[in-house]
Design an enzyme around this catalytic site. Structure first.
Site, PDB file in Angstrom:
ATOM      1  N   ALA A  25       0.835  -1.203   0.000  1.00  0.00           N
ATOM      2  CA  ALA A  25       0.000   0.000   0.000  1.00  0.00           C
ATOM      3  C   ALA A  25       0.866   1.248   0.000  1.00  0.00           C
ATOM      4  O   ALA A  25       0.647   2.179  -0.787  1.00  0.00           O
ATOM      5  CB  ALA A  25      -0.923  -0.005   1.218  1.00  0.00           C
ATOM      6  N   TYR A  26       1.855   1.278   0.877  1.00  0.00           N
ATOM      7  CA  TYR A  26       2.734   2.442   0.953  1.00  0.00           C
ATOM      8  C   TYR A  26       3.513   2.619  -0.344  1.00  0.00           C
ATOM      9  O   TYR A  26       3.601   3.734  -0.886  1.00  0.00           O
ATOM     10  CB  TYR A  26       3.689   2.288   2.135  1.00  0.00           C
ATOM     11  N   SER A  27       4.072   1.544  -0.868  1.00  0.00           N
ATOM     12  CA  SER A  27       4.850   1.631  -2.103  1.00  0.00           C
ATOM     13  C   SER A  27       3.984   2.124  -3.259  1.00  0.00           C
ATOM     14  O   SER A  27       4.400   2.997  -4.038  1.00  0.00           O
ATOM     15  CB  SER A  27       5.456   0.265  -2.444  1.00  0.00           C
ATOM     16  N   SER A  35       1.222   3.866  -3.063  1.00  0.00           N
ATOM     17  CA  SER A  35       0.796   5.249  -2.837  1.00  0.00           C
ATOM     18  C   SER A  35       1.901   6.233  -3.205  1.00  0.00           C
ATOM     19  O   SER A  35       1.638   7.295  -3.789  1.00  0.00           O
ATOM     20  CB  SER A  35       0.369   5.446  -1.379  1.00  0.00           C
ATOM     21  N   LYS A  36       3.143   5.904  -2.882  1.00  0.00           N
ATOM     22  CA  LYS A  36       4.232   6.825  -3.174  1.00  0.00           C
ATOM     23  C   LYS A  36       4.610   6.817  -4.657  1.00  0.00           C
ATOM     24  O   LYS A  36       5.052   7.826  -5.199  1.00  0.00           O
ATOM     25  CB  LYS A  36       5.432   6.504  -2.286  1.00  0.00           C
TER      26      LYS A  36
END
Length: 248
Positions: free
Chosen positions: A154-156, A158-159
């Site tokens: 999710a973080y990867s 999103s960025k």
């Protein structure tokens, strides 16, 4: 510390009560700017305001809520004047977990804060910058958006989206005196680490050739130049702060 000339500029910094955002706000004030700190954490906003003094105003803002963002933009312009600098630093990491067991609601929250929040804040501030034909925007991405971190889908994702948004917006605004760039830091020594396991943090630190985590003032130094008038040509670009981890 080199003093970048930000005299007469007013900056909005989301996530500005702590971590990377506060370090950047502090550097902007030292360079002559005034700042508005946007954050959800009221107590930390009060502490940050005390340190920065009369150069700072604060707004309690949920960047994942368009109504909250647009209202904060209006209040900021009424209280502090026109916004010439924007830094989107508000973000969450989410837990470390494989994609096939990643919690669906947590995925949505990470995307909502990191991607939709970045979009909403840009959406609110850009019209005024276009009207005045001036602005400097820095969106905070991550090395994870370039390389992808395991157990951080999710973080990867999103960025990576923040990088794509930045490149698109930078090209849209290239005919104006508005620079839109992002930075892709390696793991920094901030409270966001509280969301991660020690094993995950050590994995990320081990990937950094410098052999340590990023210091927040190092990021602030780069961003201070990116939001200055001296950065009059470069836009739609991603600036690396990975300690040698990525070379593109």
């Amino acid at each position: 510390m080199n003093r970048i000339d930000l005299d007469g500029q007013h900056a909005v910094v989301t996530g500005g009560a702590q971590g990377l955002g506060f370090a950047m706000a502090r550097r902007f004030v030292a360079s002559g700017a005034t700042v508005s700190l946007w954050d959800l954490d009221e107590a930390r906003l009060e502490t940050a305001k005390k340190e920065l003094g009369n150069a700072a105003t604060t707004e309690i803002v949920d960047v994942a809520d368009w109504t909250s963002v647009d209202a904060a933009r209006a209040r900021t312009e009424d209280l502090a004047g026109k916004i010439s600098i924007l830094v989107n630093s508000a973000g969450i990491a989410g837990p470390a977990a494989p994609l096939d067991v990643y919690d669906i609601e947590t995925w949505k929250k990470v995307i909502d804060v990191n991607v939709n929040g970045t979009f909403y804040v840009n959406r609110a501030v850009v019209p005024g910058m276009k009207e005045r034909n001036y602005g400097r925007i820095v969106n905070i991405a991550s090395v994870a958006g370039k390389e992808g971190n395991p157990n951080a889908s999710a973080y990867s994702a999103s960025k990576a989206a923040v990088i794509g948004l930045t490149k698109s917006l930078g090209k849209e605004l290239a005919q104006y005196d508005i620079a839109v760039n992002c930075i892709s830091p390696a793991t920094a020594q901030t409270r966001i680490l509280e969301q991660l396991t020690p094993e995950h943090i050590e994995y990320m630190r081990s990937r950094i050739p410098r052999g340590r985590l990023l210091e927040v003032d190092e990021a602030a130094a780069m961003v201070a130049w990116l939001v200055s008038k001296e950065n009059s040509f470069t836009t739609a670009s991603t600036f690396d702060l990975s300690g040698g981890r990525t070379t593109y």
